[in-house]
Write an enzyme that holds these catalytic residues in place. Structure first.
Site, short mmCIF file in Angstrom:
data_model
loop_
_atom_site.label_atom_id
_atom_site.label_comp_id
_atom_site.label_asym_id
_atom_site.label_seq_id
_atom_site.Cartn_x
_atom_site.Cartn_y
_atom_site.Cartn_z
N ASP A 218 -36.66 -45.96 13.03
CA ASP A 218 -37.04 -44.49 13.63
C ASP A 218 -36.01 -44.10 14.13
O ASP A 218 -35.49 -44.39 15.45
CB ASP A 218 -38.28 -44.58 14.44
N GLU B 209 -46.03 -44.87 17.83
CA GLU B 209 -45.56 -44.34 16.79
C GLU B 209 -45.31 -45.27 15.71
O GLU B 209 -45.90 -44.94 14.46
CB GLU B 209 -44.31 -43.62 17.19
N ASP C 115 -48.28 -36.07 16.39
CA ASP C 115 -46.93 -36.61 16.66
C ASP C 115 -46.01 -35.73 17.65
O ASP C 115 -45.55 -34.71 17.19
CB ASP C 115 -46.19 -36.98 15.53
N LYS D 262 -39.87 -35.21 26.68
CA LYS D 262 -40.38 -36.37 26.45
C LYS D 262 -39.37 -37.79 26.75
O LYS D 262 -39.80 -38.65 27.17
CB LYS D 262 -40.47 -36.64 24.75
MG MG Z 1 -40.27 -38.83 16.43
#
Ligand code: MG
Ligand code: ADP
Length: 419
Positions: free
Chosen positions: A193, A171, A8, A70
């Protein structure tokens, strides 16, 4: 050959897992940390620090310490996200040759995949040290709303780190795999999330937005800065390094308040007053005050949920389950608001900041089983359909065909051990 890794690669933290004969395991670094900060710091001595030591450098050398790449990977330099980041980040961004983004630190420039590759290389090193053998293959996760450029930039980062990237996995799909979904069940699951930099909701359809724990930290830091200004007639916002320390203290206080009702903190020498006298900040903070501050912000997540539900044509209470992902869902306030909105207790038995890597490891072991002598694994599919936030915004224009996500293969009964 060693098992393939599930990685991840997060905005804030990265996690590496492996799924082998003994189940899914998170691989800790030498100090036992499961979360590896996705931070890279260029030290004056020429070393490149990654993870926890780099995160500490944010407090001392913000200009040469790079985080949150990111948010920007695979985006053109002239995009609004990059422009906004330039105002917010203490490190320097430059335009690269093909309109890409470069990070400048200590006289060198780096592409964003190169920065991410430093993190991946460290993750790989931790895994190899832990497993006692070389590892070359991995599944890396990305947000479901990443476009092709962002996906290929992530894949490039993996290659630069010497990894054979078996798959780029979404994800929320990984989180669903971790909880054993994907055995062809017809249940409808929401993945909620709330990480450090983004909020993503996935319900068959999904949308993502910039909203995360970072934003809560900034609200708290503003409050602290105001208190400091009132007390000492000095505004710590003038000094990026001082502000960085406030931000770190805010994050600490926020995390403490997930388990405690009240915290006291003291930052020494935040600034210097007349005659060089050190000015300290003392700050007491209650969970109730944090919740008052954070509630409107967390509430924005549910506006995004509403949009996603409308597109999906279902009500929150019609879902069969809700999965919590991201460190910020450790906040009691977030859990309460999620439970209230969806009318059920969310699934959280797997740590919300580890669950994505868990699922990635299951996927990696399905793609590259490390013990080929066992009976062939039954394959099943997880099909999460998705639409981007831009699609949501244009929803009045056209109810667009939902794209089927690439079907993912995984074992019928994932061997899984909660941490
Ligand atoms: Mg995350
Ligand atoms: P990402 O997916 O963005 O890499 P994570 O899932 O690791 O990130 O989430 C990081 C965020 O979670 C940070 O904003 C951090 O402050 C927050 N966080 C971590 N632990 C807690 C906690 N106990 N209480 C509140 N927030 C937390």
């Amino acid at each position: 050959m060693a098992a393939a890794l599930g990685i991840d690669l997060g905005t804030t933290n990265s996690v590496v897992c492996v799924s082998d004969g003994s189940g899914v395991r998170v691989l800790p670094d030498g100090d036992g940390n499961l979360l590896i900060p996705s931070v890279v710091s260029f030290h004056p001595a020429g070393d490149v620090l990654v993870g926890h030591p780099a995160r500490e450098r944010r407090l001392l050398d913000a200009r040469n310490t790079v985080y949150s790449v990111k948010r920007l990977i695979g985006r053109p330099f002239r995009s609004p996200e990059v422009t906004r980041a330039q105002e917010r980040f203490p490190f320097e961004l430059r335009e690269g040759p093909t309109q890409g983004v470069l990070v400048a630190a200590r006289g060198e420039t780096y592409t964003l995949p190169e920065i991410s590759a430093f993190v991946l290389r460290e993750v790989r090193r931790i895994a190899e040290e832990h497993l006692g053998q070389g590892v070359a293959r991995a599944v890396i996760t990305v947000p479901a709303n990443f476009n092709e450029l962002q996906r290929s930039a992530t894949k490039a980062a993996g290659r630069v780190a010497g990894l054979d990237v078996l798959r780029i996995l979404n994800e929320p799909t990984a989180a669903a795999l971790a909880y054993g979904y994907g055995k062809g069940s017809r249940e409808r699951v929401a993945v909620f999330d709330l990480g450090g930099g983004t909020f993503d909701i996935t319900i068959l359809e999904l949308a993502g937005t910039f909203l995360g724990g970072d934003d809560i930290d900034l609200l708290v830091a503003e409050k602290m800065a105001d208190a400091f200004l009132e007390h000492h007639r000095f505004d710590p916002r003038q000094d990026p390094q001082a502000y960085e320390r406030l931000r770190a203290a805010s994050e600490w206080a926020k995390c403490q308040l997930s388990v405690e009702e009240e915290v006291q903190l003291r930052i020494e020498e935040l600034a210097y007053g007349d005659g060089g006298a050190s000015l300290d900040l003392t700050f007491g903070f209650k969970r109730s005050a944090l919740e008052r501050l954070a509630r409107p912000l967390v509430g924005r997540a549910f506006d995004v949920c509403e949009d996603a539900m409308r597109v999906a044509g279902i009500r929150p209470t019609q879902l069969d389950n809700v999965i919590l992902v991201g460190g910020s869902t450790r906040m009691p306030l977030v859990r309460e608001m999620v439970a209230e909105y969806f009318g059920r207790e969310p699934l959280s038995t797997i740590d919300p900041d580890l669950v994505v890597a868990h699922g990635a490891a299951l996927q990696a072991s399905a793609l590259a089983p490390d013990r080929p002598s066992v009976a062939p694994k039954q394959l099943a599919k997880v099909a999460l359909k998705k639409v981007s936030l831009a699609d949501l915004k244009a929803k009045n224009a056209r109810r667009q065909e939902l794209r089927e996500e690439a079907a993912a293969a995984l074992p019928a009964q994932p061997a899984f051990q909660p941490p």
